[in-house]
Design an enzyme around this catalytic site. Structure first.
Site, PDB file in Angstrom:
ATOM      1  N   ARG A  58       2.777   5.933  -3.168  1.00  0.00           N
ATOM      2  CA  ARG A  58       3.886   6.791  -3.681  1.00  0.00           C
ATOM      3  C   ARG A  58       4.021   6.644  -5.160  1.00  0.00           C
ATOM      4  NH1 ARG A  58       4.517   5.712   1.486  1.00  0.00           N
ATOM      5  NH2 ARG A  58       5.771   6.902   2.799  1.00  0.00           N
ATOM      6  N   LYS A  61       0.891  -1.092  -0.139  1.00  0.00           N
ATOM      7  CA  LYS A  61      -0.064  -0.065  -0.017  1.00  0.00           C
ATOM      8  C   LYS A  61       0.796   1.334  -0.022  1.00  0.00           C
ATOM      9  CE  LYS A  61      -2.834   0.967   3.601  1.00  0.00           C
ATOM     10  NZ  LYS A  61      -2.668   2.263   4.034  1.00  0.00           N
ATOM     11  N   LYS A  71      -4.325   6.062  14.775  1.00  0.00           N
ATOM     12  CA  LYS A  71      -4.514   5.426  13.304  1.00  0.00           C
ATOM     13  C   LYS A  71      -5.850   5.682  12.968  1.00  0.00           C
ATOM     14  CE  LYS A  71      -0.045   4.293  12.981  1.00  0.00           C
ATOM     15  NZ  LYS A  71       0.735   5.020  11.992  1.00  0.00           N
ATOM     16  N   ASP A 103       1.955  -0.765  11.834  1.00  0.00           N
ATOM     17  CA  ASP A 103       0.654  -1.251  11.534  1.00  0.00           C
ATOM     18  C   ASP A 103       0.307  -2.663  12.046  1.00  0.00           C
ATOM     19  OD1 ASP A 103       0.419   1.151  10.551  1.00  0.00           O
ATOM     20  OD2 ASP A 103       0.903   0.483   8.361  1.00  0.00           O
TER      21      ASP A 103
HETATM   22  C1  S3P Z   1       2.641   4.956   6.109  1.00  0.00           C
HETATM   23  C2  S3P Z   1       3.347   5.244   7.275  1.00  0.00           C
HETATM   24  C3  S3P Z   1       2.725   4.843   8.740  1.00  0.00           C
HETATM   25  C4  S3P Z   1       1.867   3.461   8.621  1.00  0.00           C
HETATM   26  C5  S3P Z   1       0.790   3.727   7.562  1.00  0.00           C
HETATM   27  C6  S3P Z   1       1.595   4.004   6.232  1.00  0.00           C
HETATM   28  C7  S3P Z   1       3.441   5.414   4.957  1.00  0.00           C
HETATM   29  O1  S3P Z   1       2.007   5.692   9.242  1.00  0.00           O
HETATM   30  O2  S3P Z   1       1.098   3.444   9.931  1.00  0.00           O
HETATM   31  O3  S3P Z   1      -0.031   2.741   7.473  1.00  0.00           O
HETATM   32  O4  S3P Z   1       2.870   4.952   3.945  1.00  0.00           O
HETATM   33  O5  S3P Z   1       4.063   6.191   5.085  1.00  0.00           O
HETATM   34  P1  S3P Z   1       2.880   6.924  10.017  1.00  0.00           P
HETATM   35  O6  S3P Z   1       3.837   7.572   9.339  1.00  0.00           O
HETATM   36  O7  S3P Z   1       2.043   7.904  10.750  1.00  0.00           O
HETATM   37  O8  S3P Z   1       3.569   6.381  11.216  1.00  0.00           O
END
Ligand code: S3P
Length: 435
Positions: free
Chosen positions: A30, A25, A341, A314
């Site tokens: 990105r 994901k 979250k 996560d």
């Molecule tokens: C993500 C970063 C994480 C993660 C999220 C995806 C990302 O969040 O929990 O599911 O793709 O950069 P945080 O950067 O807020 O920790």
């Protein structure tokens, strides 16, 4: 494949065989956002077509970027000039989408509004608006929440010490740095996922990483990418724990992203005595990829804190399920981020697991669980949070009677086909309408 409204789990059926999980994901978001900034056509294979990433794709299309869908998972992003959207950008539930896009929009020469669902509107945005404002961005929020309003401003590079080890915040600042005068330096307190840095470097951006310090020098023309998105470790995590907990299971998940900033759960489970083999098979999209094999075994408790928390941020909902089956004490600390979250994942998991009879000690920054505990079947709720719904489904596989997870459609936000994958592996999931 329509997402399942409810999941009905029948315990005790081993998961066996070889499978794959949908694309990562984080990398899929990105590939769209950075692909849009590339000078030409970025080719993406294995793209995750899920609730969160579709929202980012639609938002980028609203900004005038042409995206050709060759099939569900294969697309071409025609990078180039972004243009003003004629309506607010709707990121639905995607925290990654809105936070990374905010960094990009801060550097544009036109106004934009970034918004999302009721759930996204509850999540903290000051963590990005404040550093972006330090860079000179004209960005405002509704009391620290979205909608975010962005107006044109000339940005300048800054040195920013992240208060929390967040890849989303780091990425928002770095992406804004592409449009800033001078270098942008981000110092992170721990090893947050580094997909943005890897991807920017692959596009020819000048990014250097020195320990926990990332420096971006703007100015390079970003080259388009040609990438195959590896399988999402965070989706594999549910299958891994299911395989470890259901007797007689033996399953292999192929083609999973093994980036060290993502695989903390493997370390945590190994510390719990898990039978896991990880074999790296190559590189995809600049990320190490490989196969993960798990076999049922008895687990024991562990203590998790510090940098390991960031590397498995996560995975705590599913770790909670593993901890309930493990003998002895599992303690998690330094994980306060779980409270902001998609839901407050400490409180919501504790609430739902208690419906199965679990005994969980909630702590402000984590939890304590003493196992093994026998779970009883019941009706539980997914809370519109994909990782809660799928974790509760795995809990249902080890309960002593049938469990129904309602509000499970959200599994589609990151793992479309979750139910089908469980069924293919022989796991105890009843087709919808049965049970
Ligand atoms: C993500 C970063 C994480 C993660 C999220 C995806 C990302 O969040 O929990 O599911 O793709 O950069 P945080 O950067 O807020 O920790």
């Amino acid at each position: 494949m329509d997402p399942h409204e409810t999941l009905t789990l029948k315990p005790g059926m081993p998961l066996r065989g070889i499978t794959r999980v949908p694309g990562d994901k984080s990398i899929s978001h990105r590939s769209i956002l950075l692909g849009a900034l590339g000078d030409g056509a970025t080719q993406v294979r294995g793209w995750l077509a899920a609730g969160d990433t579709e929202a980012t794709l639609a938002a980028v299309q609203q900004l005038g970027i042409q995206i050709d869908r060759h099939d569900t998972h294969t697309l071409t992003v025609h990078g180039g000039q972004l243009r003003p959207a004629d309506a607010p950008l709707d990121f639905v539930n995607a925290g990654t989408g809105i936070r990374l896009a905010a960094g990009i929009m801060a550097g544009q020469k036109f106004d934009s509004v970034l918004d999302g669902s009721y759930q996204l509107r509850r999540r903290p945005m000051k963590r990005i608006t404040e550093p972006l404002q330090d860079m000179g961005a004209d960005i405002s929020s509704e009391e620290g929440k979205c909608p975010l309003s962005v107006r044109p401003a000339q940005l300048k590079g800054i040195e920013h010490n992240l208060k929390i080890a967040s890849a989303q915040v780091k990425s928002a600042i770095l992406l804004a740095g592409l449009f800033a005068d001078g270098d942008t330096v981000v110092v992170q307190p721990g090893p947050a996922r580094d997909h943005t840095e890897r991807m920017l470097a692959s596009m020819g951006a000048q990014v250097t990483v020195d320990g926990n310090t990332v420096t971006l020098t703007p100015g390079a023309t970003l080259q388009p990418m040609d990438l195959t998105v590896p399988g999402d470790f965070s989706s594999a995590a549910f299958l891994m724990v299911a395989g470890l907990l259901v007797p007689d299971s033996d399953l292999t998940i192929q083609g999973v992203n093994l980036n060290d900033t993502r695989t903390g759960l493997v370390d945590a489970l190994l510390a719990m005595g898990a039978d896991i083999d990880v074999v790296e098979t190559g590189l995809e999209a600049g990320e190490p990829v490989g196969d993960i094999r798990v076999r049922y075994c008895e687990l024991h408790g562990t203590t998790i804190g510090g940098d390991l928390v960031v590397r498995m941020i996560d995975e705590f909902p599913i770790l909670m399920v593993a901890a309930l089956s493990a003998s002895g004490e599992t303690i998690v600390r330094d994980a306060k981020e779980l409270r902001v979250k998609e839901t407050d994942r400490i409180a919501v998991m504790a609430t739902e697991l208690r419906k199965l009879g679990a005994n969980i000690e909630e702590r402000e920054d984590g939890f304590r669980i003493v196992g093994p505990q026998t779970l009883m079947g019941s009706v539980v709720d997914g809370h519109d949070d994909h990782r809660i719904a799928m974790s509760m489904a795995v809990a249902g596989l080890v309960a002593d009677e049938m469990t129904v997870v309602t509000d499970a459609k959200c599994a589609n936000d990151s793992f479309p086909g979750f139910a089908e994958t469980l069924m293919e592996l022989g796991g105890g999931l009843l087709p919808e309408g049965q049970g």
